[in-house]
Design a protein around this motif. Sequence first.
Motif, PDB file in Angstrom:
ATOM      1  N   GLU A 151       0.340  -2.702   3.477  1.00  0.00           N
ATOM      2  CA  GLU A 151       0.710  -2.379   4.615  1.00  0.00           C
ATOM      3  C   GLU A 151      -0.464  -1.892   5.643  1.00  0.00           C
ATOM      4  N   GLU A 152      -0.670  -2.332   6.947  1.00  0.00           N
ATOM      5  CA  GLU A 152      -1.972  -1.822   7.656  1.00  0.00           C
ATOM      6  C   GLU A 152      -1.593  -0.168   8.107  1.00  0.00           C
ATOM      7  N   SER A 153      -0.453   0.005   7.906  1.00  0.00           N
ATOM      8  CA  SER A 153       0.126   1.622   8.523  1.00  0.00           C
ATOM      9  C   SER A 153      -0.449   2.422   7.492  1.00  0.00           C
ATOM     10  N   LYS A 154      -0.571   1.970   6.218  1.00  0.00           N
ATOM     11  CA  LYS A 154      -0.671   2.883   5.037  1.00  0.00           C
ATOM     12  C   LYS A 154      -2.221   3.035   4.922  1.00  0.00           C
ATOM     13  N   HIS A 155      -2.488   4.288   4.292  1.00  0.00           N
ATOM     14  CA  HIS A 155      -3.828   4.389   3.908  1.00  0.00           C
ATOM     15  C   HIS A 155      -4.054   4.395   2.499  1.00  0.00           C
TER      16      HIS A 155
END
Length: 250
Positions: A151-155
């Motif tokens: 997921e792009e929103s996760k680091h």
Amino acid sequence: MAASGEGLELSHSESSEMISRIKLVLDKMASLSLEAGRPVPRLVAVSKTKPPEMIRVAHMEGGLLHFGENYAQELIEKANHPLLSDLDIRWHFVGHLQRNKTNQLLSNVPKLWMIETIDTPRLASSVDGALQRINPDKKLRVLVQVNTSGEESKHGCQPEDVPSLFEHMLSNCSSLNPIGLMTIGRPDHNYQMGPNPDFELMKRLRDVLIGRFDLKEVELSMGMSADYEHAIHEGSTNLRIGSTIFGKRT
């Protein structure tokens, strides 16, 4: 970031309710670990936005030792709060760490026990360099955060980059003790369809590290309030639980 509700004493009922929630989680952890035939994981109570009064009660009356914070400034404020600074609390940093906050965090949280979110060689080197300047005798436990869900929103680093990041720390960061991996599992997984693929990937990465670097064990920090029961069955050694202990965040 100041903790919400700071300075307000907990009522007897609020304290009792939280202690009951802690006991419920600990009992469930013990029974599920026995069922899975594994040691009981470490419980990190994630106290993000919660006041020092709640943390003190959770520690003094609930018996919790490990507490996690997502923001450097909030962790610094809590670690140095008069209600908490004298307690034997082991602090975990569990949020995204900006390199420009590294010095500040390491200088002001002497009881920092673990950083769970190392995700690049640059960040690892930054933490290592700051620690060598501030406290050269300390060897800090760290985990590599992995973006297992893509997921792009996760680091987190990409799964294929985990071995090289581990090798970088083992070879170049003498003040760091890389002991495992951390992930945030996808929240919408349907467990009726089978095990969480994020947790399955973590186990495969653990086996790769053990084989490549001849390690005796690799910790797995996975499982939060919504999925910690499944994480125990999948072999988690470190649970990060917030709202199930402290109640919903404001």
